[in-house]
Design an enzyme around this catalytic site. Structure first.
Site, PDB file in Angstrom:
ATOM      1  N   GLY A   1       0.792  -1.230   0.000  1.00 32.10           N
ATOM      2  CA  GLY A   1       0.000   0.000   0.000  1.00 32.10           C
ATOM      3  C   GLY A   1       0.823   1.277   0.000  1.00 32.10           C
ATOM      4  N   HIS A   2       2.145   1.149   0.094  1.00 31.19           N
ATOM      5  CA  HIS A   2       2.970   2.359   0.079  1.00 31.19           C
ATOM      6  C   HIS A   2       3.373   2.648  -1.357  1.00 31.19           C
ATOM      7  CE1 HIS A   2       5.988   5.228   1.803  1.00 31.19           C
ATOM      8  NE2 HIS A   2       4.942   5.409   2.583  1.00 31.19           N
ATOM      9  N   PHE A   3       2.368   2.953  -2.086  1.00 31.13           N
ATOM     10  CA  PHE A   3       2.329   3.324  -3.482  1.00 31.13           C
ATOM     11  C   PHE A   3       2.377   2.116  -4.409  1.00 31.13           C
ATOM     12  CE2 PHE A   3       4.337   6.996  -1.248  1.00 31.13           C
ATOM     13  CZ  PHE A   3       3.137   7.608  -0.981  1.00 31.13           C
TER      14      PHE A   3
END
Length: 98
Positions: A18-20
């Site tokens: 989820g961190h890009f």
């Protein structure tokens, strides 16, 4: 500056989820955690500047300048390019044995 060591964050690291998505970058807190582990005895950080993103698989080289007044200056680089820098504070050592 004296080299402390290197580290690499693999693409499977749980902090990357989820961190890009599609173009992940390593969160700053993960980078600082690895700097602390390499430096040993770190109580905290002074000012820290993040200058470039770190991608999974990048090899990060950490160096420290032991002679900085008010804390030790450190820098971390990927491919010779600084990705973060700042100062770290050492934990006070106790004179009591254990």
């Amino acid at each position: 500056m004296r080299e402390l060591g290197t580290f690499t964050i693999e693409a499977s690291h749980p902090a990357l989820e989820g961190h890009f998505p599609g173009r992940p970058i390593v969160p700053g807190v993960v980078l600082l955690d690895h700097v602390m582990a390499l430096a040993g005895g770190v109580a905290g950080f002074g000012a820290v500047k993040f200058t470039r993103p770190v991608r999974p698989g990048d090899t990060v080289v950490v160096r420290v300048d032991d002679e900085t007044v008010g804390g030790e200056r450190f820098e971390a680089a990927v491919g010779g390019q600084t990705v973060l820098s700042g100062t770290l504070r050492r934990a006070a050592t106790s004179s009591l044995g254990g």
